[in-house]
Design a protein around this motif. Structure first.
Motif, PDB file in Angstrom:
ATOM      1  N   ALA A 147       5.585  14.126  -8.663  1.00 11.39           N
ATOM      2  CA  ALA A 147       5.561  15.318  -7.806  1.00 11.39           C
ATOM      3  C   ALA A 147       6.831  15.419  -6.969  1.00 11.39           C
ATOM      4  O   ALA A 147       7.392  16.518  -6.795  1.00 11.39           O
ATOM      5  N   LEU A 148       7.316  14.290  -6.455  1.00  7.62           N
ATOM      6  CA  LEU A 148       8.543  14.315  -5.660  1.00  7.62           C
ATOM      7  C   LEU A 148       9.750  14.695  -6.516  1.00  7.62           C
ATOM      8  O   LEU A 148      10.626  15.452  -6.068  1.00  7.62           O
ATOM      9  N   SER A 149       9.791  14.211  -7.753  1.00  8.06           N
ATOM     10  CA  SER A 149      10.895  14.567  -8.646  1.00  8.06           C
ATOM     11  C   SER A 149      10.868  16.057  -8.964  1.00  8.06           C
ATOM     12  O   SER A 149      11.915  16.718  -8.976  1.00  8.06           O
ATOM     13  N   THR A 150       9.702  16.588  -9.208  1.00  2.60           N
ATOM     14  CA  THR A 150       9.579  18.022  -9.492  1.00  2.60           C
ATOM     15  C   THR A 150      10.033  18.853  -8.296  1.00  2.60           C
ATOM     16  O   THR A 150      10.740  19.861  -8.445  1.00  2.60           O
ATOM     17  N   ALA A 151       9.660  18.429  -7.091  1.00  2.00           N
ATOM     18  CA  ALA A 151      10.069  19.152  -5.889  1.00  2.00           C
ATOM     19  C   ALA A 151      11.584  19.083  -5.712  1.00  2.00           C
ATOM     20  O   ALA A 151      12.230  20.076  -5.321  1.00  2.00           O
ATOM     21  N   ALA A 152      12.175  17.928  -6.013  1.00  2.00           N
ATOM     22  CA  ALA A 152      13.624  17.791  -5.877  1.00  2.00           C
ATOM     23  C   ALA A 152      14.354  18.689  -6.872  1.00  2.00           C
ATOM     24  O   ALA A 152      15.347  19.336  -6.540  1.00  2.00           O
ATOM     25  N   MET A 153      13.872  18.765  -8.111  1.00  2.00           N
ATOM     26  CA  MET A 153      14.500  19.617  -9.115  1.00  2.00           C
ATOM     27  C   MET A 153      14.398  21.091  -8.722  1.00  2.00           C
ATOM     28  O   MET A 153      15.338  21.865  -8.910  1.00  2.00           O
TER      29      MET A 153
ATOM     30  N   GLY B  23      16.244   7.658  -9.405  1.00  3.04           N
ATOM     31  CA  GLY B  23      16.573   7.405  -8.011  1.00  3.04           C
ATOM     32  C   GLY B  23      15.340   7.261  -7.147  1.00  3.04           C
ATOM     33  O   GLY B  23      15.270   6.380  -6.278  1.00  3.04           O
ATOM     34  N   ILE B  24      14.353   8.121  -7.393  1.00  2.00           N
ATOM     35  CA  ILE B  24      13.130   8.051  -6.588  1.00  2.00           C
ATOM     36  C   ILE B  24      12.329   6.807  -6.948  1.00  2.00           C
ATOM     37  O   ILE B  24      11.805   6.099  -6.070  1.00  2.00           O
ATOM     38  N   ARG B  25      12.234   6.520  -8.246  1.00  2.00           N
ATOM     39  CA  ARG B  25      11.554   5.279  -8.641  1.00  2.00           C
ATOM     40  C   ARG B  25      12.298   4.066  -8.072  1.00  2.00           C
ATOM     41  O   ARG B  25      11.689   3.081  -7.658  1.00  2.00           O
ATOM     42  N   GLY B  26      13.632   4.163  -8.076  1.00  2.00           N
ATOM     43  CA  GLY B  26      14.418   3.075  -7.514  1.00  2.00           C
ATOM     44  C   GLY B  26      14.128   2.868  -6.047  1.00  2.00           C
ATOM     45  O   GLY B  26      14.100   1.727  -5.564  1.00  2.00           O
ATOM     46  N   PHE B  27      13.923   3.970  -5.317  1.00  2.00           N
ATOM     47  CA  PHE B  27      13.588   3.833  -3.898  1.00  2.00           C
ATOM     48  C   PHE B  27      12.257   3.110  -3.725  1.00  2.00           C
ATOM     49  O   PHE B  27      12.120   2.230  -2.866  1.00  2.00           O
TER      50      PHE B  27
ATOM     51  N   ARG C 214       0.817  -1.210   0.000  1.00  2.00           N
ATOM     52  CA  ARG C 214       0.000   0.000   0.000  1.00  2.00           C
ATOM     53  C   ARG C 214       0.852   1.263   0.000  1.00  2.00           C
ATOM     54  O   ARG C 214       0.650   2.137  -0.857  1.00  2.00           O
ATOM     55  N   PRO C 215       1.853   1.427   0.917  1.00  2.00           N
ATOM     56  CA  PRO C 215       2.667   2.650   0.847  1.00  2.00           C
ATOM     57  C   PRO C 215       3.491   2.728  -0.437  1.00  2.00           C
ATOM     58  O   PRO C 215       3.738   3.818  -0.961  1.00  2.00           O
ATOM     59  N   ALA C 216       3.942   1.590  -0.967  1.00  2.08           N
ATOM     60  CA  ALA C 216       4.711   1.608  -2.207  1.00  2.08           C
ATOM     61  C   ALA C 216       3.865   2.114  -3.364  1.00  2.08           C
ATOM     62  O   ALA C 216       4.332   2.886  -4.217  1.00  2.08           O
ATOM     63  N   ASP C 217       2.577   1.694  -3.400  1.00  2.00           N
ATOM     64  CA  ASP C 217       1.683   2.173  -4.450  1.00  2.00           C
ATOM     65  C   ASP C 217       1.486   3.689  -4.334  1.00  2.00           C
ATOM     66  O   ASP C 217       1.461   4.409  -5.351  1.00  2.00           O
ATOM     67  N   ALA C 218       1.334   4.164  -3.100  1.00  2.00           N
ATOM     68  CA  ALA C 218       1.145   5.608  -2.901  1.00  2.00           C
ATOM     69  C   ALA C 218       2.394   6.378  -3.327  1.00  2.00           C
ATOM     70  O   ALA C 218       2.308   7.433  -3.966  1.00  2.00           O
ATOM     71  N   LEU C 219       3.552   5.855  -2.977  1.00  2.00           N
ATOM     72  CA  LEU C 219       4.803   6.509  -3.387  1.00  2.00           C
ATOM     73  C   LEU C 219       4.977   6.476  -4.898  1.00  2.00           C
ATOM     74  O   LEU C 219       5.477   7.430  -5.492  1.00  2.00           O
ATOM     75  N   GLN C 220       4.539   5.374  -5.522  1.00  2.00           N
ATOM     76  CA  GLN C 220       4.641   5.267  -6.968  1.00  2.00           C
ATOM     77  C   GLN C 220       3.834   6.373  -7.646  1.00  2.00           C
ATOM     78  O   GLN C 220       4.283   6.993  -8.617  1.00  2.00           O
ATOM     79  N   ARG C 221       2.631   6.624  -7.133  1.00  2.00           N
ATOM     80  CA  ARG C 221       1.797   7.669  -7.707  1.00  2.00           C
ATOM     81  C   ARG C 221       2.389   9.059  -7.478  1.00  2.00           C
ATOM     82  O   ARG C 221       2.140   9.985  -8.265  1.00  2.00           O
TER      83      ARG C 221
ATOM     84  N   VAL D  52       6.955  13.053   2.103  1.00  2.00           N
ATOM     85  CA  VAL D  52       6.293  11.759   2.085  1.00  2.00           C
ATOM     86  C   VAL D  52       5.042  11.751   2.966  1.00  2.00           C
ATOM     87  O   VAL D  52       4.093  10.998   2.704  1.00  2.00           O
ATOM     88  N   ASP D  53       5.011  12.610   3.988  1.00  2.00           N
ATOM     89  CA  ASP D  53       3.840  12.663   4.868  1.00  2.00           C
ATOM     90  C   ASP D  53       2.580  13.053   4.116  1.00  2.00           C
ATOM     91  O   ASP D  53       1.460  12.721   4.544  1.00  2.00           O
ATOM     92  N   GLU D  54       2.721  13.764   2.999  1.00  2.00           N
ATOM     93  CA  GLU D  54       1.566  14.239   2.247  1.00  2.00           C
ATOM     94  C   GLU D  54       0.885  13.105   1.486  1.00  2.00           C
ATOM     95  O   GLU D  54      -0.262  13.260   1.035  1.00  2.00           O
ATOM     96  N   TYR D  55       1.567  11.993   1.286  1.00  2.00           N
ATOM     97  CA  TYR D  55       1.040  10.947   0.413  1.00  2.00           C
ATOM     98  C   TYR D  55       0.763   9.631   1.138  1.00  2.00           C
ATOM     99  O   TYR D  55       0.226   8.705   0.522  1.00  2.00           O
ATOM    100  N   LEU D  56       1.150   9.528   2.406  1.00  2.00           N
ATOM    101  CA  LEU D  56       0.997   8.268   3.131  1.00  2.00           C
ATOM    102  C   LEU D  56       0.139   8.448   4.369  1.00  2.00           C
ATOM    103  O   LEU D  56       0.042   9.538   4.945  1.00  2.00           O
TER     104      LEU D  56
END
Length: 407
Positions: free
Chosen positions: A30-36, A64-68, A19-26, A121-125
């Motif tokens: 957004a996380l990549s955009t924030a990192a850039m 890297g994020i997808r890898g995580f 369940r958390p992996a699916d949420a992180l996948q979605r 990550v708190d925003e998505y889990l």
């Protein structure tokens, strides 16, 4: 049951990370955009990259994020440089990565990306999933940083091996008299500045030393003296090409201790790398003939071994003595050639030479100084006298400067 509850189960239990992996996948985009965006604000070197390079680094961040997410889903505990995950993060071109940004910058990039994931990550889990994910983020960041260092180390090893082969090819081209634009381009790729004159130094390879140690030592000594250096070994012979040289003997002295026992020979200075084969040719001939003069200094100039080179059959040395020593004496005003011949015939005695020529002793001294200025060899020096005697003999054999017979 919550993830935290599952995590606290028995030894055989494993947390349900689906369940958390699916949420992180979605949330990956957004996380990549924030990192850039964070990189743009906090990393000046990132802003200096070209648009293409920044896009490429962005792909690394996304990978890297997808890898995580994939790593978290599978429940792995480590990341190695050779693992599929590391390959997915760094792609198939670690050499390109190391050419764009440094290891320190890459580690900073990973640290920032992981920090962005941890911050958002708190925003998505759900709250129940957060402890397990936060712990995984910290572990993943550490493991990927180690994998990054390993990737860079392997890339450096490959690049070092490639550079060594390229350097050997350049030096071999110089020795084989194959100067062309390709050689100059290869030397430039190795960091050759291409400024100043060039000389070649030859000697034995030191025992119980690796090529890497030998070459690194030569380069350090050359850099300290403001010179470029290219190195290669050919059998038991160490070849060093030095650039930015003013005095060949002084230049050779800077690196002479890096050679093994035996003679160290330095060739004449040439204008640039494209003509360095002339210096190499003289140095090779002198090194082969150096055994004829066991007392030779170390280093010794190839011109100081001209007599031994002639005796060893070096035609270039023979022509050098005729063209650069004998002919100038023949063409000089005054009786320099006669004075030199008489001086040797009289056992190098000034008074006897003066009597034989019916001149004052000071006149003989003056002419001998002229000979030294013209040829670079002093008749009163035993080694120079040997060279001058050989030049006289070879010049006479060549027939240069002799009057032509009437038909």
């Amino acid at each position: 049951m919550s993830t935290a509850a599952l995590s606290s189960g028995g030894p055989g239990d494993a947390p349900d990370r689906g369940r958390p992996a699916d949420a992180l996948q979605r949330a990956t985009g957004a996380l990549s955009t924030a990192a850039m965006a964070r990189m743009e604000q906090e990393m000046p070197w990132f802003r200096e990259l070209s648009a293409e390079e920044r896009s490429w680094v962005g792909q690394i961040v996304q990978a890297g994020i997808r890898g995580f997410v994939d790593w978290f889903r599978t429940g792995e505990t480590s990341v190695s440089a050779g693992s599929p995950l590391a390959s997915a993060v760094f792609g198939a071109a670690p050499r390109a990565l190391t050419g764009v940004i440094s290891l320190q910058q890459t580690v900073a990039l990973i640290r920032l990306s992981i920090g962005v994931v941890e911050l958002h990550v708190d925003e998505y889990l759900s709250p129940d999933d957060l402890p397990d994910v936060h712990g995984a983020v910290l572990l993943y960041g550490r493991e990927v940083a180690f994998a990054t260092a390993e990737v860079y180390a392997r890339a450096a090893e490959v690049r070092g091996a490639w550079d060594a082969r390229l350097e050997a090819l350049v030096v071999d081209s110089v020795l084989r008299s194959e100067p062309d634009e390709a050689v100059l381009s290869r030397a430039s790729a190795l960091g050759w500045a291409g400024q100043g004159r060039v000389t070649v130094v030859l000697g034995a390879v030191p025992a119980r030393r690796t090529e890497t140690d030998i070459f690194d030592g030569v380069r350090r000594d050359a850099r300290a003296a403001g010179m470029d250096a290219l190195c290669a070994t050919q059998g038991d012979r160490l070849v060093v090409v030095l650039g930015g040289v003013d005095d060949p003997h002084k230049a050779a002295e800077k690196v002479a201790d890096r050679f093994g026992p035996g003679p160290v020979v330095v060739g004449p200075v040439t204008d640039d790398l494209s003509t360095a084969h002339l210096s190499a040719r003289a140095a090779l001939s002198a090194h082969r003939a150096a055994t004829g003069w066991p007392e030779a200094p170390r280093p010794v100039h190839s011109d100081d071994l001209l007599p031994e080179r002639v005796l060893a059959g070096d035609g270039h040395a023979r022509r050098h003595l005729v063209d650069e020593v004998y002919v100038p004496l023949i063409e000089a005003k005054g009786a320099l050639i006669d004075t030199l011949s008489t001086y040797f015939e009289c056992g190098s005695a000034l008074e006897a030479t003066a009597r034989a020529l019916f001149v004052h002793t000071n006149t003989v001294r003056y002419r001998l100084r002229q000979i030294a200025d013209l040829t670079g060899f002093t008749a009163s020096d035993p080694r120079h006298a040997l060279t001058l005697r050989m030049a006289l003999a070879l010049g006479r054999q060549s027939g240069r400067g002799l009057p032509r017979e009437s038909p």
